[in-house]
Enzyme design. Structure first.
Site, short mmCIF file in Angstrom:
data_model
loop_
_atom_site.label_atom_id
_atom_site.label_comp_id
_atom_site.label_asym_id
_atom_site.label_seq_id
_atom_site.Cartn_x
_atom_site.Cartn_y
_atom_site.Cartn_z
CE LYS A 234 -3.75 -2.55 3.07
NZ LYS A 234 -4.16 -2.28 4.08
CG HIS A 235 0.48 5.02 -2.07
ND1 HIS A 235 0.97 4.81 -3.45
CD2 HIS A 235 -0.62 4.07 -2.96
CE1 HIS A 235 0.51 4.57 -5.10
NE2 HIS A 235 -1.08 4.30 -4.52
CB SER A 236 4.76 6.02 2.55
OG SER A 236 5.57 5.05 1.79
#
Length: 672
Positions: free
Chosen positions: A305-307
């Site tokens: 997932k995105h940070s």
């Protein structure tokens, strides 16, 4: 990256992580380099892809999760009313308060949340009965390490603080009691009631399946390279069919459908027989397949997932790489087209039209606000992935078109152009890019933002001890909200999960587009190296290495080799300059590996990534539009199981690879 999702998927992204992601005849190049085997090899590839999906599904077989049920079963001394239903990436924590006359407040925070306020987890009152502890339950995150702080509720003073890394679906007890060593001290100890499960095991299995597939394909290619085996295969294939296949491949039409931009431009001019660089399409395909996998959920693992804010995950890699290789494709194709005598005005019209179409597709077709029902212009999201690509493509393509010069012939013997000709010949473009970057730096660090400190780069919310809750993104967020309005930008940023931000923020916003242009221009630099030093493998590899190290050193200086303490942290949401230099360094390193292996030595054809890379816009738009349809998604028996989500996402990604392969063999390419 933040693309569109149908309603169910958009809600999922809001809950979990938010958003953010030289052309020739296609088949001719595949045949020209001696990289295509007999027809049976293609069928073997398709069979292997399907086998990989089936094997992954079998090894990661969906079904009940008795181990999870066993792990999360509450102890016998816990009242059933206090039972907590655990979700993915959570563990059960039982707090035993054995302190006489003291009520406790338990605060929790993630180690990954930088300078965050502690959040109340649970209150534990004194039981009122000496010798019988009171028990309260809470669910804690297992994605990162946890910080626990216990306070005396009445006196509001700290009793104890500890760090611990909980395991998924584990069952733990936190015992709070007085020590018996004659000193009036309080001890806080964590014990394991039930062991957690190994949630990363499905990823390990999937990795081993992938390695096995690579070995199988490599072995097949080795067999095809042996004369005896090759002759045996050739005799088994009808010679007439072989001739037809070769002729059809050599006469195939120009490829189209790549967001990289080369084939669409070439459709306006006669084809060329110049061999294409297969490593460029392979790199594009790698970025695209990773993009599809993470957009479909990546098994719901945090590193897919995105940070939440600063830092890098796998999901943060794909969009910049896509932009980078788009820049390389623009230069290679544009140079080829101009060498064939096409006018700049004609090429400019095509660039403008194609940029307009990319933006329209992003706004009208791939828009997350379909989650709310029929598209409403009052709520439509204006920024987006394809919109960012369209604007970036237009700027860098027009920039190169304006200052385009004939590619110099080999001048390795001339000292004046031996080392820096790819930079010196492009000094006007570099000057423009440096001016753009100066604008980004000036606006980011000197634009006054109401209610926020000037130059703020933080996430807002509970970050920075909650001092700036509505300052998410600093100047970048302020510019988007000022020019586009809150209703027309992304409503569920990735910072909302960990930092509890409440204001809208768009990772594909206006200010970040400047650094997207810088990223694409660095990709153009890679294309110039490949073309200016063609047939000089050593010179190409030296320059790839030099750029990789140079950009890496810039990143080290900007970040101080720290996730949060640097001058400009690596940040996908902001598209910070350190994010661009770091990902560009990685991109040059990947080309450093791919170019000699794929194009020089021919040790790898780029399979299977080459095929999606040849039809990238179709795969990207298709995976967005059909996300909720079978076989890309189906109802899971256990929606809180990593292995079931991972199986589903692997199969969905493999299906798109197979679709791209079939379309390639059928010579179907979507161009705009």
């Amino acid at each position: 990256m933040t693309g569109a999702r149908p309603c169910a998927a958009e809600k999922r992204r809001a809950r979990e992580h938010g958003g953010g992601g030289g052309g020739r005849g296609a088949a001719a190049e595949a045949a020209a380099g001696g990289m295509t085997g007999p027809r049976g090899a293609g069928r073997a590839l398709a069979a292997l892809l399907l086998a990989a999906s089936v094997l992954s599904a079998a090894l990661l077989a969906p079904g009940g999760s008795p181990e999870r049920d066993a792990e999360t079963a509450p102890p016998r001394d816990l009242d059933k009313k206090k039972h907590v239903d655990l979700k993915m990436d959570q563990a059960l924590l039982l707090i035993h308060n054995e302190l006489r006359g003291i009520n406790l407040t338990v605060f929790w925070n993630s180690e990954h949340c930088y300078h965050c306020l502690f959040q109340v987890l649970v209150n534990v009152s004194w039981s009122g009965k000496p010798g019988k502890p009171s028990i309260a339950t809470g669910a804690v995150s297992t994605q990162h390490g946890s910080l626990l702080q216990l306070n005396d509720t009445l006196e509001e003073k700290e009793v104890c603080r500890l760090k611990y890394k909980f395991g998924e679906f584990g069952n733990y007890s936190l015992l709070v009691k007085h020590t018996h060593n004659g000193v009036n001290e309080i001890a806080c100890d964590i014990i394991i009631n039930k062991n957690p499960i190994d949630s990363n095991l499905p990823v390990c299995i999937a990795f081993l399946v992938g390695v096995a597939l690579i070995i199988a394909v490599s072995f097949l290619r080795l067999l095809l390279s042996l004369d005896d085996f090759h002759n045996w295969i050739s005799k088994a294939i009808n010679s007439r069919e072989t001739d037809r296949l070769i002729n059809s491949e050599l006469g195939s039409p120009s490829r189209a459908g790549s967001i990289g931009g080369d084939a669409q431009l070439e459709a306006w001019c006669p084809p060329t027989a110049t061999p294409r660089l297969r490593c460029v399409d392979t790199f594009r395909g790698i970025a695209l397949i990773l993009m599809v996998f993470v957009n479909y959920g990546g098994g719901k693992y945090w590193y897919f997932k995105h940070s939440s804010w600063n830092g890098l995950t796998v999901a943060d890699l794909v969009f910049p790489w896509f932009v980078f290789i788009m820049g390389s494709s623009i230069f290679l194709s544009m140079t080829s087209i101009l060498q064939r005598g096409c006018s700049k005005f004609r090429l400019l019209r095509k660039i403008a039209w194609r940029s307009f179409l990319l933006i329209c597709i992003g706004v009208v077709i791939v828009n997350p606000n379909y989650c709310l029902g029929p598209l409403s212009w009052d709520k439509v999201r204006i920024p987006g992935v394809l919109q960012r690509l369209g604007v970036t493509y237009f700027v860098v393509a027009v920039l190169e078109l304006i200052f385009a010069k004939p590619v110099p012939e080999s001048c390795a013997s001339e000292r004046s152009c031996f080392s820096l000709r790819d930079i010196i010949f492009s000094w006007p473009q570099w000057l423009f890019i440096l001016m753009l970057e100066s604008i980004w730096l000036g606006l980011t660090f000197f634009l006054p933002v109401p209610g926020c400190p000037t130059g703020y780069l933080g996430p807002g919310g509970i970050g920075d001890l909650g001092k700036y809750p509505n300052c998410t993104g600093g100047a970048a967020g302020y510019i988007d909200r000022l020019l586009l309005g809150d209703d027309h930008i992304y409503q569920h940023p990735s910072s909302a999960v960990l930092y509890h931000t409440e204001v809208a923020y768009d990772p594909e916003g206006i200010l970040g587009t400047i650094n997207s242009i810088v990223m694409a221009f660095l990709g153009i630099q890679a294309g110039k190296i490949l073309l200016y030093y063609k047939d000089q493998t050593k010179d190409i590899l030296i320059r790839f290495t030099a750029w990789c190290c140079f950009l890496g050193l810039i990143s080290v200086a900007l970040t101080k080799i720290s996730e949060n303490e640097g001058f400009i942290p690596i940040n996908k949401n902001l598209w910070s300059i350190s994010y661009v230099t770091t990902l560009s360094s990685f991109a040059f390193f990947i080309l450093l590996i791919l170019y000699p292996i794929v194009d020089v030595k021919g040790l790898w054809t780029g399979t299977p990534f080459f095929y999606p890379g040849m039809n990238s816009i179709l795969v990207y738009v298709g995976h967005e539009v059909f996300e909720n349809y079978f076989p890309f998604q189906w109802k899971l028996q256990d929606n809180q199981s990593h292995k079931e989500h991972l199986t589903q996402n692997i199969v969905a990604t493999a299906v798109w690879v197979l679709i791209a392969y079939i379309l390639y063999k059928k010579k179907v390419f979507w161009k705009i």
